[in-house]
Write an enzyme that holds these catalytic residues in place. Structure first.
Site, PDB file in Angstrom:
ATOM      1  N   SER A   6       0.831  -1.202   0.000  1.00 53.24           N
ATOM      2  CA  SER A   6       0.000   0.000   0.000  1.00 53.24           C
ATOM      3  C   SER A   6       0.865   1.250   0.000  1.00 53.24           C
ATOM      4  O   SER A   6       1.607   1.515   0.956  1.00 53.24           O
ATOM      5  CB  SER A   6      -0.913   0.020   1.227  1.00 53.24           C
ATOM      6  OG  SER A   6      -1.530   1.279   1.337  1.00 53.24           O
ATOM      7  N   HIS A  31      -0.818  -1.235  -4.436  1.00 51.95           N
ATOM      8  CA  HIS A  31      -2.150  -0.866  -3.960  1.00 51.95           C
ATOM      9  C   HIS A  31      -2.244   0.649  -3.767  1.00 51.95           C
ATOM     10  O   HIS A  31      -1.444   1.242  -3.041  1.00 51.95           O
ATOM     11  CB  HIS A  31      -2.406  -1.573  -2.617  1.00 51.95           C
ATOM     12  CG  HIS A  31      -3.798  -1.449  -2.097  1.00 51.95           C
ATOM     13  ND1 HIS A  31      -4.819  -2.262  -2.514  1.00 51.95           N
ATOM     14  CD2 HIS A  31      -4.334  -0.612  -1.167  1.00 51.95           C
ATOM     15  CE1 HIS A  31      -5.925  -1.948  -1.866  1.00 51.95           C
ATOM     16  NE2 HIS A  31      -5.651  -0.943  -1.050  1.00 51.95           N
ATOM     17  N   ASP A  33      -4.499   3.671  -2.376  1.00 51.79           N
ATOM     18  CA  ASP A  33      -5.604   4.018  -1.487  1.00 51.79           C
ATOM     19  C   ASP A  33      -6.121   5.407  -1.849  1.00 51.79           C
ATOM     20  O   ASP A  33      -5.445   6.416  -1.597  1.00 51.79           O
ATOM     21  CB  ASP A  33      -5.139   4.008  -0.030  1.00 51.79           C
ATOM     22  CG  ASP A  33      -4.857   2.600   0.469  1.00 51.79           C
ATOM     23  OD1 ASP A  33      -5.816   1.814   0.548  1.00 51.79           O
ATOM     24  OD2 ASP A  33      -3.692   2.287   0.761  1.00 51.79           O
ATOM     25  N   MET A  35      -8.756   8.184  -1.101  1.00 51.60           N
ATOM     26  CA  MET A  35      -9.667   8.608  -0.028  1.00 51.60           C
ATOM     27  C   MET A  35     -10.175  10.018  -0.294  1.00 51.60           C
ATOM     28  O   MET A  35      -9.416  10.892  -0.725  1.00 51.60           O
ATOM     29  CB  MET A  35      -8.950   8.567   1.315  1.00 51.60           C
ATOM     30  CG  MET A  35      -8.323   7.234   1.663  1.00 51.60           C
ATOM     31  SD  MET A  35      -7.542   7.275   3.292  1.00 51.60           S
ATOM     32  CE  MET A  35      -6.693   5.708   3.311  1.00 51.60           C
ATOM     33  N   HIS A  64      -8.026   1.127  -4.925  1.00 47.96           N
ATOM     34  CA  HIS A  64      -9.074   0.964  -3.909  1.00 47.96           C
ATOM     35  C   HIS A  64      -9.737   2.313  -3.659  1.00 47.96           C
ATOM     36  O   HIS A  64      -9.148   3.213  -3.062  1.00 47.96           O
ATOM     37  CB  HIS A  64      -8.404   0.430  -2.635  1.00 47.96           C
ATOM     38  CG  HIS A  64      -9.316   0.250  -1.474  1.00 47.96           C
ATOM     39  ND1 HIS A  64      -8.841   0.075  -0.194  1.00 47.96           N
ATOM     40  CD2 HIS A  64     -10.668   0.228  -1.379  1.00 47.96           C
ATOM     41  CE1 HIS A  64      -9.854  -0.058   0.638  1.00 47.96           C
ATOM     42  NE2 HIS A  64     -10.979   0.039  -0.061  1.00 47.96           N
ATOM     43  N   MET A  66     -11.969   4.508  -1.750  1.00 47.60           N
ATOM     44  CA  MET A  66     -12.677   4.755  -0.496  1.00 47.60           C
ATOM     45  C   MET A  66     -13.354   6.113  -0.612  1.00 47.60           C
ATOM     46  O   MET A  66     -12.959   7.096   0.022  1.00 47.60           O
ATOM     47  CB  MET A  66     -11.697   4.701   0.680  1.00 47.60           C
ATOM     48  CG  MET A  66     -11.233   3.290   0.982  1.00 47.60           C
ATOM     49  SD  MET A  66      -9.896   3.217   2.200  1.00 47.60           S
ATOM     50  CE  MET A  66      -8.496   3.336   1.090  1.00 47.60           C
ATOM     51  N   MET A 135     -11.820  -5.769   4.454  1.00 46.47           N
ATOM     52  CA  MET A 135     -11.121  -4.791   5.285  1.00 46.47           C
ATOM     53  C   MET A 135     -10.981  -5.359   6.690  1.00 46.47           C
ATOM     54  O   MET A 135     -11.978  -5.690   7.342  1.00 46.47           O
ATOM     55  CB  MET A 135     -11.882  -3.464   5.328  1.00 46.47           C
ATOM     56  CG  MET A 135     -11.891  -2.682   4.027  1.00 46.47           C
ATOM     57  SD  MET A 135     -10.240  -2.239   3.422  1.00 46.47           S
ATOM     58  CE  MET A 135      -9.598  -1.281   4.812  1.00 46.47           C
ATOM     59  N   ASP A 173      -6.891  -6.318   3.661  1.00 44.47           N
ATOM     60  CA  ASP A 173      -6.206  -5.036   3.849  1.00 44.47           C
ATOM     61  C   ASP A 173      -6.430  -4.536   5.257  1.00 44.47           C
ATOM     62  O   ASP A 173      -7.571  -4.334   5.675  1.00 44.47           O
ATOM     63  CB  ASP A 173      -6.759  -4.024   2.828  1.00 44.47           C
ATOM     64  CG  ASP A 173      -6.069  -2.666   2.903  1.00 44.47           C
ATOM     65  OD1 ASP A 173      -5.127  -2.505   3.688  1.00 44.47           O
ATOM     66  OD2 ASP A 173      -6.484  -1.767   2.146  1.00 44.47           O
TER      67      ASP A 173
END
Length: 218
Positions: A6, A31, A33, A35, A64, A66, A135, A173
């Site tokens: 990540s 990965h 992230d 957000m 991913h 979010m 998660m 994760d």
């Protein structure tokens, strides 16, 4: 076992260098992230950053999202170079439609479940998915501890996938490290996301080797 480090725990000031270092160390996935400060209490990066760095890397971009209403951004992230787009079941009212749109755009599609979200929400979409992300912490911040009941959730999901004869990957994760890797793999995890437990222990090639050796012992 596929390890997908990540970038949330990497050096954001040297992302291009970090991607090169991961590739040279033998990693295949990375990965991202994403957000938005709404779905989770943090803001990271968006499609323009991924698009720029796509030119710097041959790694599999595991993105991913979010974010609230991820259907608004599918086109942007696939066009930016995402190989896999993972959306949260809790973040959209039209889960099947958004999965279909990701696949129509040519990317692989995944669905993420927060720790409290039951596997039953996947009942009618599991057959359409390339990956399910369990998660094992509440999303939004790196460095959290693994939530123990997540292990049972991984095992139950593995059973569902086998029962249907699917090849859907299981990703985990949150709080993943060499100490719980073997048990995760035994319970059916295929792809492990690790942030601080990976980037905090250079050199990357040696850290990858540690995870792989533990996984092989499962």
């Amino acid at each position: 076992m596929i390890l997908s480090p990540s970038l949330l725990s990497s050096d954001f000031g040297r992302l291009a260098d970090e991607l090169k270092a991961l590739e040279q160390a033998g990693l295949k996935w990375v990965h991202w992230d994403v957000m938005d400060g709404m779905f989770v209490p943090n803001i990271t990066l968006g499609a323009p950053v991924i698009k720029r760095l796509r030119k710097e890397s041959n790694l599999f971009f595991d993105v991913h999202l979010m974010v609230q209403q991820p259907e608004r951004y599918v086109d942007d992230f696939v066009d930016a170079g995402a190989d896999m787009v993972v959306i949260h079941a809790e973040a959209t009212n039209h889960l099947e439609r958004t999965i279909a749109e990701i696949k129509r755009k040519g990317a692989k599609a995944g669905v993420a479940l927060n720790p409290h979200t039951p596997l039953s929400v996947l009942e009618y979409v599991l057959d359409e998915l390339d990956m399910v992300l369990i998660m094992s912490v509440n999303p939004g911040f790196g460095g959290q501890k693994f939530i123990p009941f997540s292990m049972r959730k991984v095992a139950e999901l593995s059973g569902m996938i086998k029962e249907r004869g699917l090849s859907t990957l299981i990703q985990v994760d949150g709080g993943v490290d060499p100490d719980n890797t073997a048990e995760l793999v035994r319970n059916g995890a295929d792809v492990l996301v690790s942030g601080s437990a990976f980037f905090g222990f250079p050199p990357y090639a040696e850290r990858l080797k540690t995870f792989e050796e533990v996984a092989r012992s499962a």
